[in-house]
Design a protein around this motif. Sequence first.
Motif, PDB file in Angstrom:
ATOM      1  N   ILE B 275      34.404  45.431  57.339  1.00 52.98           N
ATOM      2  CA  ILE B 275      33.674  46.536  58.070  1.00 52.98           C
ATOM      3  C   ILE B 275      32.511  45.813  58.500  1.00 52.98           C
ATOM      4  O   ILE B 275      31.588  44.878  58.268  1.00 52.98           O
ATOM      5  CB  ILE B 275      32.953  47.637  57.203  1.00 52.98           C
ATOM      6  CG1 ILE B 275      34.109  48.521  56.240  1.00 52.98           C
ATOM      7  CG2 ILE B 275      32.029  48.492  58.042  1.00 52.98           C
ATOM      8  CD1 ILE B 275      33.736  49.336  55.240  1.00 52.98           C
ATOM      9  N   VAL B 276      32.128  46.140  59.899  1.00 51.23           N
ATOM     10  CA  VAL B 276      31.011  45.667  60.539  1.00 51.23           C
ATOM     11  C   VAL B 276      30.184  46.883  60.994  1.00 51.23           C
ATOM     12  O   VAL B 276      30.821  47.756  61.772  1.00 51.23           O
ATOM     13  CB  VAL B 276      31.209  44.954  61.805  1.00 51.23           C
ATOM     14  CG1 VAL B 276      29.968  44.352  62.688  1.00 51.23           C
ATOM     15  CG2 VAL B 276      32.010  43.675  61.478  1.00 51.23           C
ATOM     16  N   ARG B 277      28.992  47.042  60.942  1.00 55.22           N
ATOM     17  CA  ARG B 277      28.116  48.293  61.122  1.00 55.22           C
ATOM     18  C   ARG B 277      27.607  47.865  62.633  1.00 55.22           C
ATOM     19  O   ARG B 277      26.849  47.009  62.833  1.00 55.22           O
ATOM     20  CB  ARG B 277      27.167  48.747  60.131  1.00 55.22           C
ATOM     21  CG  ARG B 277      27.369  49.236  58.947  1.00 55.22           C
ATOM     22  CD  ARG B 277      26.311  49.491  57.778  1.00 55.22           C
ATOM     23  NE  ARG B 277      26.042  48.137  57.367  1.00 55.22           N
ATOM     24  CZ  ARG B 277      24.964  47.878  56.987  1.00 55.22           C
ATOM     25  NH1 ARG B 277      23.825  48.496  56.949  1.00 55.22           N
ATOM     26  NH2 ARG B 277      24.510  46.545  56.310  1.00 55.22           N
ATOM     27  N   GLY B 278      27.667  49.149  63.333  1.00 55.27           N
ATOM     28  CA  GLY B 278      26.752  49.007  64.636  1.00 55.27           C
ATOM     29  C   GLY B 278      25.405  49.060  64.445  1.00 55.27           C
ATOM     30  O   GLY B 278      25.003  49.325  63.183  1.00 55.27           O
ATOM     31  N   ALA B 279      24.659  48.948  65.457  1.00 55.23           N
ATOM     32  CA  ALA B 279      23.348  48.974  65.119  1.00 55.23           C
ATOM     33  C   ALA B 279      22.741  49.806  66.332  1.00 55.23           C
ATOM     34  O   ALA B 279      21.381  49.633  66.833  1.00 55.23           O
ATOM     35  CB  ALA B 279      22.444  47.652  65.331  1.00 55.23           C
TER      36      ALA B 279
END
Lengths: 194, 617
Positions: B275-279
């Motif tokens: 998972i990569v979280r947006g910002a």
Amino acid sequence: MQNKDKAGVVRRDRASSSLKRSSLSPERAAARVVVRKYGGRKRAVIQILQDLQGCFRWLAPETLEAVAAELKMPLAHVYSVATFYRSFSLVPRGQHTCTVCMGTACHVRGGAAILEHFERKLGLRAGQTSPDGEITLERVNCLGACALAPLAVLDGRYYGQMNETKADTILQPILRAGGPAQVRESGPGEEETP
Amino acid sequence: MTTARTHLLVCAGTGCVSCGAFALKDALVAEIARRGLQDEALVATTGCNGFCERGPILLVHPDGIFYQRLAPADVPLLVEEHLIKGRPVRTLMYVPPEGGAPVPKMADIEFFKHQRLIVLRNRGRIDPEKIEEYIAYDGYEGAAKALERMTPEEIVAEVSAAGLRGRGGAGFPTGRKWDLCRRQPASPKYLICNGDEGDPGAFMDRSVLEADPHAVLEGMIIGAKAIGAARGFVYIRDEYPLAVSRVGIALEQARERGLLGRDILGTGFDFELEIVRGAGAFVSGEETALIASIEGQRAYPRQRPPYPAQQGLWGKPTVINNVETWANVPSIIRRGSAWFSGLGTETSKGTKIFSLVGKINNTGLVEVPMGIRLRDIVFAVGGGIPKGRDFKAVQIGGPSGGCIPKALLDLPIDYESLSQAGAMMGSGGMIVMDEDTCMVDIALYFLRFTQEESCGKCSPCRIGTRQMAEILARIAAGEGSLEDIRKLEELASTVKRGSLCGLGQTAPNPVLSTLRYFRDEYLAHIVDHTCPARVCKNLIAYDIDPDKCVGCLLCLKACPVKAISGERKKVHVIDQGACIRCGACLSVCPAKVQAVVKHTGEKARALGGGAPVPKET
């Protein structure tokens, strides 16, 4: 939000205990722990900054410098990322966060008037923090909870079908605690109806 | 293990949770235990049912009884009547907006009746945090079939034959994208799930990730085999913490069961997901910008071609698809392309999820076959406009889309017809607007949005959207000229042609489509200094009708600038010079009184309003 804050406190404690051991600054110690969690990968810089912001509630210059040092990355790159993304705050944020949704669904149901009401009530513009550090007022483009429009979020809790009276009710505990604005004398429950 | 006689499924989507779904669940569990029914009745939580307007929602099986807007206080009655005496409680059921008898069963409610569920097939029936429940409803069967019995070519051919097109915006054929990537000689290859749902008013991706995360994972496993990728990324918006947590749980469970990682299902195929979280940057929903974001850079879009399928993440071939697109894949592989392409129109196959929001009775998430008429979505599924107001338009496609007017209500919804009408499918946000919505104000809203979210790389987008927003603000303030309309059209064309990515290329659409269908509203603002919808503050005035005012002091107390004077049981008066036109008085004036009225045009000017809003003191 409350849990996150607790976690933040725990992490800060850990950071300060390693400070005693290794004479690192709290920011540097925290950055070291978080960078290690992501295996020191430079591409994880956004996630690393997010975790550190969760810990300190904002990104201080010392924090950004610590990340640059730990990732062996130019400070300019850390700044370029931290200033680009909306979720990063380079100024201190309040104990409480109040977010008003400005999505299209909220807009057509009067979201702009709700934000103005919060701004008036708190004496703040969206994006500002009260001088006593009590509360930060924010606007967000959409929280994807459009059925609840217009929507406001206080410390992670969603309040749907927002109106002026409801806004006053949810803000009351914070304002009563010595916040920036005066608490209204009569509560909404005491109002008369014809 | 005991088998419960009755299952009570509490909806735990964001909408229901914020209305107290967990308090409801606790109350149910406690009451059932108090009555000694814990072996008979099982309380469980599910993902979002889509009918968020009616939360908290409870479904009682095996009867399929649909309860809505429940409070913990309703629980004793519900348990007593329904569970003990076997008499479903009619007072807690859904009543259609036009009135009539309560509708007991979910399947009979208009909102659900017209829907056709493929992507949302598990909504409201499985616990998204339990992989066993996903598997029990044929979950991972498609992945097993693809990994064990199909070649990459066959998978791509199946997806192509199904006619699946990207659900995130432009509608590019998914099979063609996969094929292009599969043919690239470079390696490694990557997969990305675009869950950076930034369009305001759209929340289907959030709902899918929260209600059925394994469907997305399974789609990606199948896609990985098709293109030969060993790693993938699920990019999720930072504003969706629940989605991040549910996908995280799903990834862990899939790994434990050998559905991710090394040698999946003993087929020798390896695939890992993270998972990569947006910002919080709208532009990172654009595919090349999203790739830059995963690489740890600013989310600046890049020149295409080369397309990500040729040179994407770290310069390697990358397939990037939207959440809903990925969630369609398992069903296509499991049930076959012929089944899938049997739904929809000539060019647009399958179903599409729309978020039906704004001025509509049945707010929520609906999955309907492609080609359904707009009228059916708004009036049959959506139950029409609240408070008997008149329908004006539907805004489709977010900041890249446009407004579809009343005259086009019979438009069949597919990629082509929407583009022809000046809107676009986008991610599927449908914001319904009634006669109280001002189209100039809506155009201004979207232009302010894109102007704020423009990453600044291309000057036409960075400067052009700002200029357009300023012109629109001028028109909304009643200070525009006819020349401004020409300028808007000219700028729109420059921004469209001179921008690199989809954000800039489509940013003028909300202006162009409102100019196309609602030019008279622009002219009303410019020529008559009138806002027909009574929204634009400089062109309206509030007034209290002395014949209706009962002197209740409500508006007087609500007014933030103390512009209202009066005494109890005496007619109140608004000081137009002090009024900031916030509308607080109108919103508190009781429905049975309706003394506060909004005017525009001559009437507003006669009152002394219709001038710039005074500064607050």
